[in-house]
Design a protein around this motif. Structure first.
Motif, PDB file in Angstrom:
ATOM      1  N   ARG A  86       0.748  -1.350   0.145  1.00 43.06           N
ATOM      2  CA  ARG A  86       0.158  -0.107   0.013  1.00 43.06           C
ATOM      3  C   ARG A  86       1.012   1.331   0.042  1.00 43.06           C
ATOM      4  O   ARG A  86       2.122   1.300   0.821  1.00 43.06           O
ATOM      5  CB  ARG A  86      -1.010  -0.034   1.300  1.00 43.06           C
ATOM      6  N   PRO A 129      -4.241   5.755   1.957  1.00 37.77           N
ATOM      7  CA  PRO A 129      -3.568   4.644   1.236  1.00 37.77           C
ATOM      8  C   PRO A 129      -4.238   4.182   0.162  1.00 37.77           C
ATOM      9  O   PRO A 129      -5.410   4.316   0.028  1.00 37.77           O
ATOM     10  CB  PRO A 129      -3.839   3.291   2.587  1.00 37.77           C
ATOM     11  N   GLU A 130      -3.388   3.811  -0.632  1.00 39.69           N
ATOM     12  CA  GLU A 130      -3.893   3.323  -2.159  1.00 39.69           C
ATOM     13  C   GLU A 130      -2.954   2.198  -2.542  1.00 39.69           C
ATOM     14  O   GLU A 130      -1.970   1.947  -2.018  1.00 39.69           O
ATOM     15  CB  GLU A 130      -3.502   4.493  -3.053  1.00 39.69           C
ATOM     16  N   VAL A 131      -3.487   1.550  -3.503  1.00 42.54           N
ATOM     17  CA  VAL A 131      -2.673   0.625  -4.391  1.00 42.54           C
ATOM     18  C   VAL A 131      -2.745   1.052  -6.119  1.00 42.54           C
ATOM     19  O   VAL A 131      -1.841   0.438  -6.550  1.00 42.54           O
ATOM     20  CB  VAL A 131      -3.253  -0.997  -4.379  1.00 42.54           C
TER      21      VAL A 131
END
Length: 470
Positions: A273, A291-293
């Motif tokens: 992440r 958070p990101e992916v």
């Protein structure tokens, strides 16, 4: 890397203090060197040899432009010129770039630095350089006809301004822009913070996204293409020609991505992440990050993502548009899944020897060794530890390893998975019982429509490559 002294034919106009201007003959005599770089390998980070300290970046399959200090000013020399760029082993392209390469070298400065950039034009037409995202005097903005005259072939202009804000920027022409950017003219610019401990990370990668339309078997991009590009590149390289990004287990990693294509790119990282830590406008406060992916990078935008490399392994990093992780291909292809080619292939082979059945069981063709025109890459390629990766374009691998030395960017090879951690074929042996696979209510197999086989057209039948363009 090789160095060369300059080659100017500049004459005439004097230098003004207000805008980009032609370098005089006397000024040309004291120009800084214009280093060139022709290797497609990732160069080691260029540690500062003068000026204020900073933590240098690594340009994937690229390099950083050296500079000289003169009277407190950091001086660079860019040369706009035709170049030959290897996209991946087996394919080269005739492009335009800077100092021997496309994209041009990354420029690194420190917040508050006064910079002077000499730009020499060795192209067959006029050009300019726009410093994308910089806050600078209007006359230094590099828009031909609006803020300066074009830099004519053989001439040298000088730009001078203060790098006011830390962040990530780009540079590209604002002269015959569609042609020159379609030919690969662009580069990255990083302004480091005054305090090298601010925003410090262990590994800092930079990459520019660009796109090209190069007919299979040819070398020069079709520069009038508006949207239907067939090669999607990271730093003018495509997989499997892209180097991996390497990190030590526990390293804090930053990846800066700039987009100078004509469409957006959802950039996706496996196994981690991350947070978007920087945009075109500067650094994002930590309280505003999430958070990101995957993060979308729109046209003309820049994003800097940060994460802790806390998961050992080989992790995919790619644009999530599937056709952006393929190399040159024809998109105007009918779906042939379920089409029975028996008999048809035999008849066609009498007319077109070597005709291959493809697409009737799906689009996977990584292990098909089709004949290709010269200077053409397979659509899906790349050998991995478990076979063909069937990737291309905007795809590379983040390799996280324990025990690497600080500053070691060498490829550590493929990851050795601990026993019992790799997906495997279920054989029915042992105590494992195959769980039932419930089906959707009223699910029924969908038969192929009658007569579909008679309507099928073989893509690429003319040249048997499937690489015909749209």
């Amino acid at each position: 890397m090789t160095n060369r002294r300059s080659f100017l034919t500049g004459a005439g106009a004097g230098i003004t203090a207000l805008g980009a201007s032609l370098v005089s003959r006397a000024g040309a005599a004291s120009l800084p060197e214009a280093p060139t770089h022709t290797s497609s390998a990732t160069a080691a980070p260029l540690a500062p040899t003068g000026g204020r300290p900073y933590n240098p970046v690594v340009t994937l399959n690229g390099w950083t432009l050296p500079w000289r200090m003169k009277d407190g000013v950091k001086e660079f020399h860019l040369v706009a010129e035709p170049v030959v760029r290897e996209f991946a082993p087996g394919m080269q392209a005739n492009l335009w770039g800077y100092n021997g390469q496309s994209p041009g070298p990354t420029i690194e400065v420190v917040e508050g630095d006064r910079v002077r950039i000499f730009v020499t034009n060795r192209l067959p037409e006029h050009t300019s350089v726009h410093w994308h995202g910089q806050l600078l005097p209007c006359g230094m903005d590099g828009v031909t006809g609006l803020t300066q005259p074009g830099i004519q072939p053989g001439k040298t202009f000088v730009y001078e301004f203060v790098a006011r804000h830390a962040g990530t920027f780009m540079y590209h022409p604002h002269a015959d822009e569609m042609q020159q950017m379609a030919m690969g003219m662009m580069g990255f610019w990083v302004t480091h913070p005054k305090n090298p401990r601010q925003h410090a990370v262990d590994r800092d990668y930079v990459m520019l996204l660009s796109s090209y339309d190069i007919e299979p078997g040819s070398y020069t991009p079709r520069t009038n293409t508006m949207l239907d590009f067939n090669l999607w590149t990271i730093n003018s390289r495509v997989f499997p020609g892209l180097d991996p990004m390497v990190a030590r287990l526990g390293d804090k990693v930053r990846i800066r991505v700039g987009n100078l294509t004509m469409t957006n790119h959802p950039i996706h990282l496996h196994g981690h992440r991350f947070e978007v830590a920087g945009t075109d406008g500067g650094w994002v406060p930590k309280s505003a990050r999430w958070p990101e992916v995957t993060t979308d990078v729109a046209v003309g935008q820049m994003r800097a993502i940060e994460f802790v490399a806390d998961a050992p392994g080989d992790w995919a990093f790619h644009c999530h548009k599937s056709h952006h992780t393929m190399n040159a291909m024809g998109h105007d292809v009918p779906t042939l899944i379920g089409v029975d080619h028996q008999g048809v292939a035999e008849k066609i082979n009498k007319l077109v020897p070597g005709y291959m059945v493809m697409g009737d069981k799906g689009g996977s063709m990584g292990d098909m060794k089709m004949p290709l025109p010269a200077n053409t890459l397979p659509m899906m390629s790349g050998d991995g530890p478990f076979g063909n990766l069937e990737m291309g374009g905007m795809f590379t691998v983040l390799k996280v390893r324990e025990g690497l030395k600080r500053g070691d960017y060498g490829d550590p090879g493929w990851y050795r998975h601990p026993a019992g951690t790799v997906a495997r074929e279920w054989t029915g042996d042992g105590a494992e019982a195959l769980p039932p696979a419930p089906r959707a209510p009223d699910a029924r197999p969908a038969p192929a429509p009658a007569g579909q086989a008679m309507d099928a057209r073989k893509p690429g039948a003319k040249d048997m490559t499937g690489h015909e363009h749209h």
